[in-house]
Every structure is written in C-alpha cells, then in structure tokens.
Design a protein around this motif. Structure first.
Motif, short mmCIF file in Angstrom:
data_model
loop_
_atom_site.label_atom_id
_atom_site.label_comp_id
_atom_site.label_asym_id
_atom_site.label_seq_id
_atom_site.Cartn_x
_atom_site.Cartn_y
_atom_site.Cartn_z
N LEU A 25 -9.07 6.61 -25.76
CA LEU A 25 -10.50 6.60 -25.42
C LEU A 25 -11.32 6.35 -26.69
O LEU A 25 -12.26 5.54 -26.68
CB LEU A 25 -10.91 7.92 -24.77
N ALA A 26 -10.96 7.02 -27.77
CA ALA A 26 -11.68 6.81 -29.04
C ALA A 26 -11.55 5.35 -29.51
O ALA A 26 -12.53 4.75 -29.94
CB ALA A 26 -11.15 7.77 -30.11
N ALA A 27 -10.35 4.80 -29.40
CA ALA A 27 -10.14 3.40 -29.78
C ALA A 27 -11.01 2.48 -28.94
O ALA A 27 -11.62 1.53 -29.45
CB ALA A 27 -8.67 3.02 -29.64
N SER A 28 -11.09 2.77 -27.65
CA SER A 28 -11.89 1.95 -26.74
C SER A 28 -13.37 2.02 -27.08
O SER A 28 -14.06 0.99 -27.12
CB SER A 28 -11.67 2.40 -25.29
N VAL A 29 -13.86 3.21 -27.35
CA VAL A 29 -15.28 3.39 -27.68
C VAL A 29 -15.61 2.66 -28.98
O VAL A 29 -16.61 1.93 -29.07
CB VAL A 29 -15.65 4.89 -27.76
N PHE A 30 -14.78 2.83 -30.00
CA PHE A 30 -15.00 2.12 -31.26
C PHE A 30 -14.99 0.62 -31.05
O PHE A 30 -15.83 -0.10 -31.60
CB PHE A 30 -13.94 2.50 -32.31
N LEU A 84 -2.78 -1.06 -32.69
CA LEU A 84 -2.91 -0.16 -31.55
C LEU A 84 -1.69 -0.26 -30.65
O LEU A 84 -1.12 0.75 -30.24
CB LEU A 84 -4.18 -0.48 -30.76
N MET A 85 -1.25 -1.49 -30.36
CA MET A 85 -0.10 -1.66 -29.47
C MET A 85 1.21 -1.25 -30.15
O MET A 85 2.11 -0.74 -29.47
CB MET A 85 -0.04 -3.10 -28.96
N MET A 98 5.58 -2.76 -22.43
CA MET A 98 5.47 -4.08 -21.80
C MET A 98 4.74 -3.96 -20.46
O MET A 98 3.92 -4.82 -20.12
CB MET A 98 6.85 -4.72 -21.63
N THR A 99 5.00 -2.90 -19.72
CA THR A 99 4.26 -2.64 -18.48
C THR A 99 2.79 -2.45 -18.80
O THR A 99 1.92 -3.00 -18.12
CB THR A 99 4.83 -1.38 -17.77
N ALA A 100 2.50 -1.69 -19.84
CA ALA A 100 1.12 -1.46 -20.26
C ALA A 100 0.43 -2.77 -20.63
O ALA A 100 -0.74 -2.98 -20.30
CB ALA A 100 1.09 -0.50 -21.45
N THR A 101 1.15 -3.64 -21.31
CA THR A 101 0.59 -4.93 -21.71
C THR A 101 0.22 -5.76 -20.49
O THR A 101 -0.87 -6.32 -20.41
CB THR A 101 1.60 -5.69 -22.60
N VAL A 102 1.12 -5.81 -19.52
CA VAL A 102 0.86 -6.58 -18.30
C VAL A 102 -0.34 -6.00 -17.55
O VAL A 102 -1.24 -6.74 -17.13
CB VAL A 102 2.12 -6.64 -17.40
N SER A 137 -5.87 0.10 -23.34
CA SER A 137 -5.81 1.55 -23.15
C SER A 137 -5.57 1.90 -21.69
O SER A 137 -4.78 2.79 -21.37
CB SER A 137 -7.10 2.21 -23.64
N LEU A 138 -6.24 1.18 -20.80
CA LEU A 138 -6.03 1.38 -19.37
C LEU A 138 -4.56 1.16 -19.02
O LEU A 138 -3.94 1.96 -18.32
CB LEU A 138 -6.92 0.44 -18.56
N GLY A 139 -4.00 0.07 -19.53
CA GLY A 139 -2.60 -0.22 -19.28
C GLY A 139 -1.67 0.84 -19.87
O GLY A 139 -0.71 1.26 -19.22
#
Length: 147
Positions: A25-30, A84-85, A98-102, A137-139
């Motif tokens: 969440l912090a990464a997303s906000v930044f 991040l990844m 890899m699932t998160a990436t997709v 982040s959602l993934g």
C-alpha cells in the motif's frame, strides 16, 4: 509445547501478510503521488520474506528479470517497479509472483481499456503512462491471500 509451535506457524503468515499488504500500500501511494517507489519499501518487503523463508522462494526474484527485459527493450518500467517485484518475489516465490504479475498487468490493461472508452466518449486524449505499483500490488496481494 507442540501447540505453541503450531500456533506460531499459523500466525506467522498472517503477520507477514499484514506487513506485506501495508508495504505494498505504501509503495502504491508513493508511486501514485510521486511516481517513485522508495528503496526502503522494497527492502522492507524483502525482509518480510524472512518471516516464512524457504529456499525455493528465492526463485521468485526471477520475476524481476521479466520486468528488466521489458524496461530495456520497451521502456515504461522504472527501477522501482523492478525492485518491487524482486522483493515481492522473495515473499511469494516463483509461481505466485508470476500469478501476481499476470493479475497485476491484466488489471492495468482493464483499467486502461476503461479509461480509453471513457476519455473517447468525453472527447479527450488518453493518458498512456500510469503508476505501475498499484496494479502490481493488487496482483501480489491476490497471489498471497487467494492463491
């Protein structure tokens, strides 16, 4: 004594998941506000991987190679997204990252398609660059908590 270890083994992934979610969440906000992902956040995510460390999860770093290749050949991805990844890969392992990436990149495509439709209906031009961390982040969260 055995029940204490059982309880700890059940709580640890939840604690890790909480830290992982907060840092994503912090990464997303930044990334949304400043278009940067601080290295400290990626380091924090990598350190959360130590809570449930397994040697096999080290292979999750390889997902960052995919982002590095895309950045080198096509652009549009910055070093913060790659780091991040890589960090998230230490938490999730190869299959889940890899699932998160997709999931993350699919979410980005759906968002962009929706934005194109809305902007064209309004007669406006379409933005072509978005902060990537919210989608990744959602993934990552879906891969951690669902898969």
């Amino acid at each position: 004594m055995g029940t204490d270890l059982d309880a700890l083994s059940q709580i640890t992934p939840l604690v890790q998941g909480g830290f992982f979610a907060a840092l994503l969440l912090a990464a997303s906000v930044f990334d949304i506000q400043k278009r940067i992902i601080p290295d400290k956040i990626s380091l924090g995510i990598a350190l959360t991987g130590l809570l449930t460390f397994e040697t096999m999860k080290l292979s999750g770093i390889l997902a960052a190679v995919l982002f590095l290749i895309i950045a080198l050949f096509f652009g549009g991805i910055d070093g913060g997204d790659i780091k991040l990844m890589a960090a998230a890969g230490l938490v999730l392992g190869f299959t889940k990252i890899m699932t998160a990436t997709v999931i993350g990149l699919t979410a980005l495509l759906v968002f962009h398609a929706g934005k194109i439709i809305i902007q064209r209906l309004r007669g406006r031009t379409v933005q072509k660059a978005y902060p990537l961390a919210p989608f990744l982040s959602l993934g990552c969260l879906a891969a951690y908590f669902i898969f």
